[in-house]
Every structure is written in structure tokens, then in C-alpha cells.
Design a protein around this motif. Structure first.
Motif: not given
Length: 197
Positions: A1-20
Motif C-alpha cells: 500500500m502506497t503512502q498516498r493510499a494510506q493517507l486516503t484511508g486515514l482521511l476516509d476514516r476521519l470523514a466517516i467518524d464525523d458522519l457517524i
């Protein structure tokens, strides 16, 4: 997994946490326009697992607004969030599944009392209220213990269980495509009153 993919995954998790968290706040604050904005246009909500209804999020929000005004004090705590973001060739996909436990204390509007809850009779639309929920709607904010002393005020209804959220990534960010409630337990004020021996 690239650093870009890791960063995207982290940002997605933060956005999902905000949504919930936004979901919990919208329901607790009675902000029904904000509730509807959390969903995709075809989003659905299923509260049958806790005695409610299932349908399009817009229709369910109307039912929630009518029901939740009986409980002006409510506080969802959505915890133990397990997030699974679909993967497509090592990159984050556009779908996610979230399972999260909840505990939800609610207090009855004691000014409305039993008449607001409608007792156990059918509503004009023919739907009968859940009898356990109806029993919890009495204005019992302070009860007497077995010796005649007052017990501290407690929520009229506390429940716990698990949410399952199906999410989609949209141009506006992550949105709820479907949510289902699976209630595991419920306690009313009556459950806390000592029984005579």
C-alpha cells in the motif's frame, strides 16, 4: 500500500467518524434537515429492530420527528466503531461498512405525560405503539424506594445495541446509504424500582 493510499484511508476514516457523530447529533438535537442531509438521495433507515419503522430516510425522519418530541432529552453514545472500507486494486473504494455499538438514555417530556404517549391505543394510521416503550413514557422522573424514600431521577428509557451503516462516497463526501438498528437491551425507570419483599 502506497503512502498516498494510506493517507486516503486515514482521511476516509476521519470523514466517516464525523458522519457517524453527525448522525448521533442530528437525532439528539432533533435537527431533521441535518439528518436527511447525511443520507444519499436513495438512502434508507431501518429502526424495526428497536420497535420503529423502515423506509426512505426522508420519510423516516418525519416519523422520528413525531416520535422523538416525546423525549426532549436524548444522548446517543455511538462507540466501538469498526470501519471496513472496500478496497479496489489496493486503493480505497467508494463503499464502506460500519458496525458500532450504542447506548441511548432518553427522558420523557413530563409536561406531556401519558396523554402525549397515547397510551397503548392505536394511532390514526393504525400503528400500535410498542407496549414496552409505551410503559416507559410515564412521568416517573422521581420514584419511591421500598422504604418510602425518593430515588434519584433516572432516564425513563435507556437502550443499547448495535448500528450497521452502509456508506457510499459521493461528490459531497461520505453519506449514509442505509442504516439499521439492532437493539440488544432496554431498561425503563420501572426496572430500577426495588420490589417489595
Amino acid at each position: 500500500m502506497t503512502q498516498r493510499a494510506q493517507l486516503t484511508g486515514l482521511l476516509d476514516r476521519l470523514a466517516i467518524d464525523d458522519l457517524i457523530t453527525g448522525y448521533a447529533r442530528a437525532v439528539d438535537d432533533g435537527d431533521w434537515p441535518a439528518y436527511r442531509a447525511l443520507f444519499t438521495p436513495d438512502g434508507r433507515a431501518d429502526y424495526r429492530g428497536s420497535g420503529g419503522i423502515e423506509g426512505m430516510a426522508g420519510d423516516v425522519s418525519v416519523w422520528l420527528e413525531e416520535t422523538m418530541h416525546l423525549f426532549p432529552v436524548r444522548q446517543h453514545l455511538i462507540v466501538n466503531r469498526q470501519v471496513h472500507i472496500e478496497s479496489m486494486d489496493g486503493e480505497a473504494g467508494d463503499g464502506a461498512l460500519v458496525r458500532a455499538d450504542y447506548i441511548n438514555p432518553m427522558r420523557l417530556d413530563t409536561e406531556r405525560g401519558d396523554s402525549a404517549a397515547g397510551g397503548a391505543s392505536a394511532r390514526p394510521d393504525g400503528i400500535r405503539p410498542d407496549p414496552v416503550r409505551a410503559a416507559s413514557r410515564r412521568p416517573d422522573s422521581v420514584r419511591l424506594d421500598g422504604s418510602g424514600g425518593a430515588l434519584p431521577a433516572v432516564p425513563n428509557l435507556t437502550s443499547g445495541g448495535r448500528y450497521t451503516f452502509g456508506l457510499h462516497r459521493t461528490d459531497a463526501g461520505w453519506r449514509v446509504h442505509e442504516v439499521a438498528v439492532h437493539e440488544k437491551w432496554r431498561r425503563t425507570s420501572e426496572d430500577l424500582v426495588p420490589q417489595p419483599r
